[in-house]
Design an enzyme around this catalytic site. Structure first.
Site, PDB file in Angstrom:
ATOM      1  N   TYR A  52      -2.175  -9.664  -2.742  1.00 36.51           N
ATOM      2  CA  TYR A  52      -1.592  -8.725  -1.784  1.00 36.51           C
ATOM      3  C   TYR A  52      -0.494  -7.887  -2.440  1.00 36.51           C
ATOM      4  O   TYR A  52      -0.426  -6.669  -2.258  1.00 36.51           O
ATOM      5  CB  TYR A  52      -1.033  -9.486  -0.584  1.00 36.51           C
ATOM      6  CG  TYR A  52      -0.161  -8.642   0.319  1.00 36.51           C
ATOM      7  CD1 TYR A  52      -0.728  -7.699   1.175  1.00 36.51           C
ATOM      8  CD2 TYR A  52       1.226  -8.772   0.311  1.00 36.51           C
ATOM      9  CE1 TYR A  52       0.072  -6.905   2.001  1.00 36.51           C
ATOM     10  CE2 TYR A  52       2.029  -7.990   1.129  1.00 36.51           C
ATOM     11  CZ  TYR A  52       1.442  -7.060   1.960  1.00 36.51           C
ATOM     12  OH  TYR A  52       2.236  -6.283   2.764  1.00 36.51           O
TER      13      TYR A  52
ATOM     14  N   SER B  53      12.040  -4.081   4.971  1.00 30.06           N
ATOM     15  CA  SER B  53      10.818  -3.537   5.550  1.00 30.06           C
ATOM     16  C   SER B  53      10.694  -3.895   7.027  1.00 30.06           C
ATOM     17  O   SER B  53      11.120  -4.977   7.470  1.00 30.06           O
ATOM     18  CB  SER B  53       9.605  -4.089   4.797  1.00 30.06           C
ATOM     19  OG  SER B  53       8.394  -3.748   5.457  1.00 30.06           O
TER      20      SER B  53
ATOM     21  N   TYR C  44       8.024   2.432  10.070  1.00 29.31           N
ATOM     22  CA  TYR C  44       6.768   3.171  10.178  1.00 29.31           C
ATOM     23  C   TYR C  44       6.731   3.908  11.513  1.00 29.31           C
ATOM     24  O   TYR C  44       7.438   3.552  12.449  1.00 29.31           O
ATOM     25  CB  TYR C  44       5.572   2.212  10.134  1.00 29.31           C
ATOM     26  CG  TYR C  44       5.357   1.508   8.825  1.00 29.31           C
ATOM     27  CD1 TYR C  44       4.736   2.138   7.753  1.00 29.31           C
ATOM     28  CD2 TYR C  44       5.759   0.177   8.660  1.00 29.31           C
ATOM     29  CE1 TYR C  44       4.520   1.478   6.546  1.00 29.31           C
ATOM     30  CE2 TYR C  44       5.552  -0.489   7.463  1.00 29.31           C
ATOM     31  CZ  TYR C  44       4.931   0.163   6.412  1.00 29.31           C
ATOM     32  OH  TYR C  44       4.734  -0.484   5.236  1.00 29.31           O
TER      33      TYR C  44
ATOM     34  N   ARG D  97      -8.360  -2.243   0.917  1.00 27.88           N
ATOM     35  CA  ARG D  97      -7.767  -3.053  -0.154  1.00 27.88           C
ATOM     36  C   ARG D  97      -8.688  -4.243  -0.387  1.00 27.88           C
ATOM     37  O   ARG D  97      -8.596  -5.271   0.293  1.00 27.88           O
ATOM     38  CB  ARG D  97      -6.348  -3.483   0.230  1.00 27.88           C
ATOM     39  CG  ARG D  97      -5.427  -2.276   0.451  1.00 27.88           C
ATOM     40  CD  ARG D  97      -4.048  -2.673   0.919  1.00 27.88           C
ATOM     41  NE  ARG D  97      -3.262  -1.479   1.247  1.00 27.88           N
ATOM     42  CZ  ARG D  97      -2.053  -1.501   1.801  1.00 27.88           C
ATOM     43  NH1 ARG D  97      -1.490  -2.671   2.100  1.00 27.88           N
ATOM     44  NH2 ARG D  97      -1.410  -0.376   2.067  1.00 27.88           N
TER      45      ARG D  97
ATOM     46  N   LYS E  72       9.741   8.690   3.152  1.00 30.53           N
ATOM     47  CA  LYS E  72       9.063   7.996   2.050  1.00 30.53           C
ATOM     48  C   LYS E  72       7.552   8.212   2.122  1.00 30.53           C
ATOM     49  O   LYS E  72       6.952   8.039   3.183  1.00 30.53           O
ATOM     50  CB  LYS E  72       9.363   6.499   2.096  1.00 30.53           C
ATOM     51  CG  LYS E  72       8.724   5.692   0.964  1.00 30.53           C
ATOM     52  CD  LYS E  72       9.112   4.221   1.064  1.00 30.53           C
ATOM     53  CE  LYS E  72       8.550   3.417  -0.089  1.00 30.53           C
ATOM     54  NZ  LYS E  72       7.072   3.302  -0.042  1.00 30.53           N
TER      55      LYS E  72
ATOM     56  N   HIS F  89       2.698   4.998  -2.265  1.00 31.26           N
ATOM     57  CA  HIS F  89       2.615   3.640  -1.696  1.00 31.26           C
ATOM     58  C   HIS F  89       2.172   2.629  -2.754  1.00 31.26           C
ATOM     59  O   HIS F  89       1.456   1.665  -2.467  1.00 31.26           O
ATOM     60  CB  HIS F  89       1.661   3.610  -0.503  1.00 31.26           C
ATOM     61  CG  HIS F  89       2.129   2.735   0.621  1.00 31.26           C
ATOM     62  ND1 HIS F  89       2.903   3.189   1.662  1.00 31.26           N
ATOM     63  CD2 HIS F  89       1.945   1.412   0.875  1.00 31.26           C
ATOM     64  CE1 HIS F  89       3.163   2.198   2.499  1.00 31.26           C
ATOM     65  NE2 HIS F  89       2.592   1.108   2.042  1.00 31.26           N
TER      66      HIS F  89
ATOM     67  N   ARG G 227      -1.551   1.929  -3.042  1.00 33.97           N
ATOM     68  CA  ARG G 227      -2.123   1.069  -2.013  1.00 33.97           C
ATOM     69  C   ARG G 227      -2.724   1.842  -0.849  1.00 33.97           C
ATOM     70  O   ARG G 227      -3.203   1.244   0.098  1.00 33.97           O
ATOM     71  CB  ARG G 227      -1.041   0.113  -1.492  1.00 33.97           C
ATOM     72  CG  ARG G 227      -0.542  -0.837  -2.563  1.00 33.97           C
ATOM     73  CD  ARG G 227       0.738  -1.542  -2.132  1.00 33.97           C
ATOM     74  NE  ARG G 227       0.554  -2.431  -1.003  1.00 33.97           N
ATOM     75  CZ  ARG G 227       0.094  -3.672  -1.087  1.00 33.97           C
ATOM     76  NH1 ARG G 227      -0.260  -4.160  -2.265  1.00 33.97           N
ATOM     77  NH2 ARG G 227      -0.023  -4.421  -0.009  1.00 33.97           N
TER      78      ARG G 227
END
Length: 381
Positions: free
Chosen positions: A24, A106, A129, A164, A254, A278, A281
């Site tokens: 991850y 985060s 986010y 992913r 960002k 990112h 990602r």
């Protein structure tokens, strides 16, 4: 094994973390082209070697958004980093405080803002986010501001999820049910030290900042399902007026990789932006941040503070990014691996390594202060 560089911490993390968690952190999206490009393009940035210049006193301190820090490096937001070590975000924040650099928590951290703030003596930054539930966003911004967070890092390059494949193969994402859960348990059993210290003693394993809307659900599947269901694919620049109106402190956008988007951030009234893909990602195949940064710096570098992430593995890489136009460099995977390898002490040691590498690189380039770094230190200029 004693880590002598950030790459050594990656190997330590590989040995200590269950596969699903290591993949991850380590992985990217699709074929991971951009993930590799971030590192490769940065490695190709050549500095001038200058000699017979007085570099007896190399100064690294820098000012960001009204605060002075020991060096132009920050611990960027890393989701689920609290799974790398027991209550990991608290340990990372303490290490950043010891080093006198910014730490950014985060939204998808394991430890909530309250827990991290209780573990430090100095305010930190918060990352957010765009989420469908605007009431929740407003409450979360108010909560972080009231608790003392000074700067908001607003991520705009994750309005939808990306493929992913490593996460699917490891059982972290993709199909739900008993079989993937058993697979993760089996992987954790292969790392008994992690299983006991983090898996058992580090509970609860939930998203602390969004726990109020998880309705008591703590499983990884529930957390990932919530993220997928609540990201906002309909986000546009006009929606960011909502963020600007709600957040009165420094606002940093960002996930900007395109010059036109950078100009939009200026129009919005952002105080800074993070040139970022990112970490490779999201959209695979896009330019590396080392490639995009100079173009954005030329376009808007005088109008707001430029930060950058992606592919940074050493203090030398930090100097390269500064030469390309950044004012500060965010570490991501590097500090997550150090946290996994040696906990808080690992992050502290990583930052000392980065500082020493920066001092060495600047001295060998004939530069005595980060304030002097610009493209004149690049070879061929």
């Amino acid at each position: 094994m004693k880590a002598a560089s950030a790459l050594d911490y990656r190997e330590l993390a590989r040995r200590r973390l269950p596969r699903f968690l290591f993949d991850y952190i380590d992985g990217g999206s699709f074929a991971e082209v951009t993930l590799r490009r971030n590192v490769q393009d940065l490695e190709q940035v050549a500095l001038r070697q200058r000699v017979l210049r007085d570099v007896s006193n190399v100064e690294l301190s820098t000012e960001l958004f009204g605060q002075t820090f020991a060096m132009p490096v920050a611990l960027g937001p890393v989701g689920f980093s609290g799974m790398c070590a027991r209550r990991g975000e608290v340990k990372a924040a303490r290490a950043a405080e010891t080093a006198n650099i910014p730490f950014c928590l985060s939204t998808t951290a394991v430890c909530p803002i309250e827990e991290v703030m209780a573990g430090v003596t100095r305010p930190f930054w918060f990352q957010l986010y765009m989420i469908r539930d605007r009431v929740f966003m407003r409450d979360l911004m108010a909560r972080s501001r009231e608790l003392g967070c000074t700067t908001l890092i607003f991520t705009v390059d994750a309005s939808v999820g990306a493929a992913r494949y490593r996460d699917i193969r490891s059982g972290l994402s993709g199909a739900a049910g008993l079989r993937p859960a058993i697979g993760r348990i089996w992987q954790a059993m292969q790392r008994p030290a992690w299983a006991w210290d983090v898996g058992v003693r580090g509970r609860p394993h939930t998203l602390g900042n969004v726990a109020p809307v998880l309705a008591g659900k703590h499983r990884l599947e529930d957390c990932f399902a919530w993220i997928g269901a609540n990201l906002e694919p309909g986000i546009s620049w006009k929606d960011l007026d909502f963020i600007r109106s709600e957040w009165k402190g420094p606002l940093v956008i960002k996930g900007v990789l395109d010059v036109e988007d950078a100009r939009e951030a200026v129009k919005l009234g952002a105080d800074g932006l993070v040139v970022s893909n990112h970490g490779g990602r999201q959209l695979d195949g896009v330019p590396s941040t080392a490639q995009a940064l100079p173009l954005i710096a030329d376009a808007v570098g005088e109008d707001l503070t430029l930060l950058v992430d992606g592919g940074v593995r050493s203090g030398l890489d930090v100097v390269r990014m500064l030469a390309l136009g950044a004012k500060c460099v965010l570490l991501g995977r590097a500090w997550a691996f150090a946290l996994a390898g040696e906990g808080e002490r690992g992050v502290e040691r990583l930052l000392k390594l980065v500082e020493a590498e920066m001092r060495s690189a600047l001295a060998l380039a004939g530069v005595s202060s980060v304030a002097e770094i610009d493209r004149r230190v690049l070879a061929g200029r």
